[in-house]
Design a protein around this motif. Structure first.
Motif, PDB file in Angstrom:
ATOM      1  N   GLY A   1       0.838  -1.185   0.000  1.00  0.00           N
ATOM      2  CA  GLY A   1       0.000   0.000   0.000  1.00  0.00           C
ATOM      3  C   GLY A   1       0.873   1.234   0.000  1.00  0.00           C
ATOM      4  N   PHE A   2       0.258   2.374  -0.234  1.00  0.00           N
ATOM      5  CA  PHE A   2       0.992   3.641  -0.298  1.00  0.00           C
ATOM      6  C   PHE A   2       0.300   4.664   0.587  1.00  0.00           C
ATOM      7  CE2 PHE A   2       1.781   1.264  -4.090  1.00  0.00           C
ATOM      8  CZ  PHE A   2       3.134   1.436  -4.321  1.00  0.00           C
ATOM      9  N   THR A   3       1.097   5.482   1.244  1.00  0.00           N
ATOM     10  CA  THR A   3       0.576   6.580   2.045  1.00  0.00           C
ATOM     11  C   THR A   3       1.483   7.781   1.838  1.00  0.00           C
ATOM     12  OG1 THR A   3      -0.259   7.220   4.234  1.00  0.00           O
ATOM     13  CG2 THR A   3       1.836   6.014   4.184  1.00  0.00           C
ATOM     14  N   GLY A   4       1.035   8.928   2.312  1.00  0.00           N
ATOM     15  CA  GLY A   4       1.853  10.123   2.166  1.00  0.00           C
ATOM     16  C   GLY A   4       1.013  11.371   2.143  1.00  0.00           C
ATOM     17  N   ALA A   5       1.633  12.425   1.666  1.00  0.00           N
ATOM     18  CA  ALA A   5       0.963  13.715   1.575  1.00  0.00           C
ATOM     19  C   ALA A   5      -0.239  13.613   0.642  1.00  0.00           C
ATOM     20  CB  ALA A   5       1.936  14.776   1.059  1.00  0.00           C
ATOM     21  N   PRO A   6      -1.284  14.400   0.902  1.00  0.00           N
ATOM     22  CA  PRO A   6      -2.489  14.345   0.055  1.00  0.00           C
ATOM     23  C   PRO A   6      -2.200  14.537  -1.430  1.00  0.00           C
ATOM     24  CG  PRO A   6      -2.920  15.642   2.022  1.00  0.00           C
ATOM     25  CD  PRO A   6      -1.442  15.334   2.018  1.00  0.00           C
ATOM     26  N   ASP A   7      -1.260  15.414  -1.796  1.00  0.00           N
ATOM     27  CA  ASP A   7      -0.987  15.620  -3.219  1.00  0.00           C
ATOM     28  C   ASP A   7      -0.364  14.378  -3.857  1.00  0.00           C
ATOM     29  OD1 ASP A   7       1.375  16.158  -1.764  1.00  0.00           O
ATOM     30  OD2 ASP A   7       2.168  17.431  -3.350  1.00  0.00           O
ATOM     31  N   PHE A   8       0.482  13.658  -3.111  1.00  0.00           N
ATOM     32  CA  PHE A   8       1.044  12.413  -3.635  1.00  0.00           C
ATOM     33  C   PHE A   8      -0.063  11.388  -3.880  1.00  0.00           C
ATOM     34  CE2 PHE A   8       2.297   8.034  -2.661  1.00  0.00           C
ATOM     35  CZ  PHE A   8       3.127   7.789  -3.743  1.00  0.00           C
ATOM     36  N   LEU A   9      -0.939  11.219  -2.902  1.00  0.00           N
ATOM     37  CA  LEU A   9      -2.024  10.251  -3.040  1.00  0.00           C
ATOM     38  C   LEU A   9      -2.948  10.618  -4.205  1.00  0.00           C
ATOM     39  CD1 LEU A   9      -2.860   9.577   0.708  1.00  0.00           C
ATOM     40  CD2 LEU A   9      -1.477   8.188  -0.849  1.00  0.00           C
ATOM     41  N   GLN A  10      -3.212  11.909  -4.376  1.00  0.00           N
ATOM     42  CA  GLN A  10      -4.059  12.351  -5.489  1.00  0.00           C
ATOM     43  C   GLN A  10      -3.377  12.064  -6.824  1.00  0.00           C
ATOM     44  OE1 GLN A  10      -4.743  16.570  -5.737  1.00  0.00           O
ATOM     45  NE2 GLN A  10      -6.494  16.310  -7.093  1.00  0.00           N
ATOM     46  N   GLN A  11      -2.078  12.296  -6.902  1.00  0.00           N
ATOM     47  CA  GLN A  11      -1.343  12.002  -8.135  1.00  0.00           C
ATOM     48  C   GLN A  11      -1.396  10.510  -8.453  1.00  0.00           C
ATOM     49  OE1 GLN A  11       2.646  13.484  -7.874  1.00  0.00           O
ATOM     50  NE2 GLN A  11       1.981  15.508  -7.223  1.00  0.00           N
ATOM     51  N   LEU A  12      -1.248   9.686  -7.422  1.00  0.00           N
ATOM     52  CA  LEU A  12      -1.258   8.247  -7.629  1.00  0.00           C
ATOM     53  C   LEU A  12      -2.637   7.772  -8.095  1.00  0.00           C
ATOM     54  CD1 LEU A  12       0.409   5.704  -7.555  1.00  0.00           C
ATOM     55  CD2 LEU A  12      -0.105   5.490  -5.125  1.00  0.00           C
ATOM     56  N   VAL A  13      -3.685   8.268  -7.489  1.00  0.00           N
ATOM     57  CA  VAL A  13      -5.041   7.918  -7.930  1.00  0.00           C
ATOM     58  C   VAL A  13      -5.226   8.357  -9.381  1.00  0.00           C
ATOM     59  CG1 VAL A  13      -7.490   8.446  -7.667  1.00  0.00           C
ATOM     60  CG2 VAL A  13      -6.121   7.943  -5.666  1.00  0.00           C
ATOM     61  N   GLY A  14      -4.771   9.546  -9.719  1.00  0.00           N
ATOM     62  CA  GLY A  14      -4.889  10.030 -11.090  1.00  0.00           C
ATOM     63  C   GLY A  14      -4.150   9.151 -12.080  1.00  0.00           C
ATOM     64  N   LEU A  15      -2.959   8.734 -11.710  1.00  0.00           N
ATOM     65  CA  LEU A  15      -2.188   7.862 -12.596  1.00  0.00           C
ATOM     66  C   LEU A  15      -2.873   6.518 -12.785  1.00  0.00           C
ATOM     67  CD1 LEU A  15       1.632   8.127 -11.868  1.00  0.00           C
ATOM     68  CD2 LEU A  15       0.468   8.355 -14.032  1.00  0.00           C
ATOM     69  N   LEU A  16      -3.330   5.945 -11.722  1.00  0.00           N
ATOM     70  CA  LEU A  16      -3.940   4.619 -11.807  1.00  0.00           C
ATOM     71  C   LEU A  16      -5.290   4.674 -12.499  1.00  0.00           C
ATOM     72  CD1 LEU A  16      -2.921   3.210  -8.342  1.00  0.00           C
ATOM     73  CD2 LEU A  16      -1.926   2.688 -10.569  1.00  0.00           C
ATOM     74  N   GLY A  17      -5.912   5.848 -12.463  1.00  0.00           N
ATOM     75  CA  GLY A  17      -7.186   6.009 -13.161  1.00  0.00           C
ATOM     76  C   GLY A  17      -7.006   6.408 -14.609  1.00  0.00           C
ATOM     77  N   GLY A  18      -5.760   6.624 -15.020  1.00  0.00           N
ATOM     78  CA  GLY A  18      -5.468   6.971 -16.396  1.00  0.00           C
ATOM     79  C   GLY A  18      -5.285   8.445 -16.654  1.00  0.00           C
ATOM     80  N   GLU A  19      -5.554   9.293 -15.672  1.00  0.00           N
ATOM     81  CA  GLU A  19      -5.405  10.735 -15.845  1.00  0.00           C
ATOM     82  C   GLU A  19      -4.148  11.178 -15.101  1.00  0.00           C
ATOM     83  OE1 GLU A  19      -7.693  14.798 -14.437  1.00  0.00           O
ATOM     84  OE2 GLU A  19      -8.800  12.937 -14.579  1.00  0.00           O
ATOM     85  N   THR A  20      -3.229  11.821 -15.807  1.00  0.00           N
ATOM     86  CA  THR A  20      -1.985  12.257 -15.181  1.00  0.00           C
ATOM     87  C   THR A  20      -2.211  13.546 -14.403  1.00  0.00           C
ATOM     88  OG1 THR A  20      -0.704  11.255 -16.937  1.00  0.00           O
ATOM     89  CG2 THR A  20       0.412  12.889 -15.596  1.00  0.00           C
ATOM     90  N   LEU A  21      -1.916  13.493 -13.113  1.00  0.00           N
ATOM     91  CA  LEU A  21      -2.040  14.658 -12.239  1.00  0.00           C
ATOM     92  C   LEU A  21      -0.695  14.944 -11.589  1.00  0.00           C
ATOM     93  CD1 LEU A  21      -5.361  13.719 -10.399  1.00  0.00           C
ATOM     94  CD2 LEU A  21      -5.079  15.298 -12.287  1.00  0.00           C
ATOM     95  N   ALA A  22       0.364  14.957 -12.376  1.00  0.00           N
ATOM     96  CA  ALA A  22       1.697  15.055 -11.801  1.00  0.00           C
ATOM     97  C   ALA A  22       2.441  16.301 -12.245  1.00  0.00           C
ATOM     98  CB  ALA A  22       2.507  13.807 -12.181  1.00  0.00           C
ATOM     99  N   PRO A  23       1.971  17.496 -11.884  1.00  0.00           N
ATOM    100  CA  PRO A  23       2.681  18.702 -12.307  1.00  0.00           C
ATOM    101  C   PRO A  23       4.071  18.793 -11.703  1.00  0.00           C
ATOM    102  CG  PRO A  23       0.981  19.244 -10.720  1.00  0.00           C
ATOM    103  CD  PRO A  23       0.801  17.796 -11.069  1.00  0.00           C
ATOM    104  N   SER A  24       4.305  18.165 -10.558  1.00  0.00           N
ATOM    105  CA  SER A  24       5.617  18.252  -9.915  1.00  0.00           C
ATOM    106  C   SER A  24       6.600  17.266 -10.517  1.00  0.00           C
ATOM    107  CB  SER A  24       5.479  17.981  -8.417  1.00  0.00           C
ATOM    108  OG  SER A  24       5.122  16.630  -8.214  1.00  0.00           O
ATOM    109  N   GLY A  25       6.112  16.294 -11.290  1.00  0.00           N
ATOM    110  CA  GLY A  25       7.006  15.299 -11.881  1.00  0.00           C
ATOM    111  C   GLY A  25       7.302  14.144 -10.953  1.00  0.00           C
ATOM    112  N   ALA A  26       6.697  14.115  -9.760  1.00  0.00           N
ATOM    113  CA  ALA A  26       6.981  13.042  -8.825  1.00  0.00           C
ATOM    114  C   ALA A  26       6.544  11.693  -9.369  1.00  0.00           C
ATOM    115  CB  ALA A  26       6.279  13.311  -7.482  1.00  0.00           C
ATOM    116  N   LEU A  27       5.460  11.672 -10.101  1.00  0.00           N
ATOM    117  CA  LEU A  27       4.986  10.448 -10.729  1.00  0.00           C
ATOM    118  C   LEU A  27       4.960  10.716 -12.230  1.00  0.00           C
ATOM    119  CD1 LEU A  27       1.989   9.660  -8.395  1.00  0.00           C
ATOM    120  CD2 LEU A  27       4.180   8.503  -8.430  1.00  0.00           C
TER     121      LEU A  27
END
Length: 141
Positions: free
Chosen positions: A109-135
């Motif tokens: 499982g993964f945990t962390g800051a809300p923005d990280f979790l949101q980026q991960l959900v976006g990636l797994l859902g097919g929508e890229t939400l990674a403006p910081s480049g972390a994912l």
């Protein structure tokens, strides 16, 4: 803690680079902790299989490129745990300044800051939400 009990698994080792190896996350953490390092830092993992049960906490500077985060049955939220105590999470394995390239995660499982979790959900859902480049890059299905 200086417990000298031997692991039944071969040592993962201190890195800093790992290529095409299976890594049992609790063992990786315990090996580092026995050396006085309670955060996995400055390591690169390429084509590795991470096995749990475990929860990863990317603190900062972690990049996941073209990774398979695990089976989620169509609901990526099942892979994530939102921390309820701010940024401190007991029991999670913290990573800092690590790169994961084409890695796979099993029982993790993964945990962390809300923005990280949101980026991960976006990636797994097919929508890229990674403006910081972390994912970056969409994971393999």
């Amino acid at each position: 803690m200086t417990d000298q009990v031997q692991s039944p698994f071969a040592a993962v080792g201190p890195g800093p680079a790992y290529d095409k190896v299976g890594i049992w996350l609790p063992q990786l953490y315990l090996e580092a902790a026995r050396e006085g390092q309670f955060t996995i830092e400055n390591r690169t993992f390429t084509d590795c299989l991470f096995e749990g049960p475990a929860v990863i906490l990317p603190i900062e500077g972690c990049h996941f490129d073209d990774c398979f985060f695990g089976e989620h049955g169509g609901d990526p939220n099942v892979l994530m745990l939102a921390p309820l105590g701010g940024y401190q999470v007991v029991g999670a394995i913290p990573f800092r300044n690590c790169r994961f390239e084409r890695c796979r995660f099993l029982g993790v499982g993964f945990t962390g800051a809300p923005d990280f979790l949101q980026q991960l959900v976006g990636l797994l859902g097919g929508e890229t939400l990674a403006p910081s480049g972390a994912l970056t890059d969409k994971p393999k299905a």
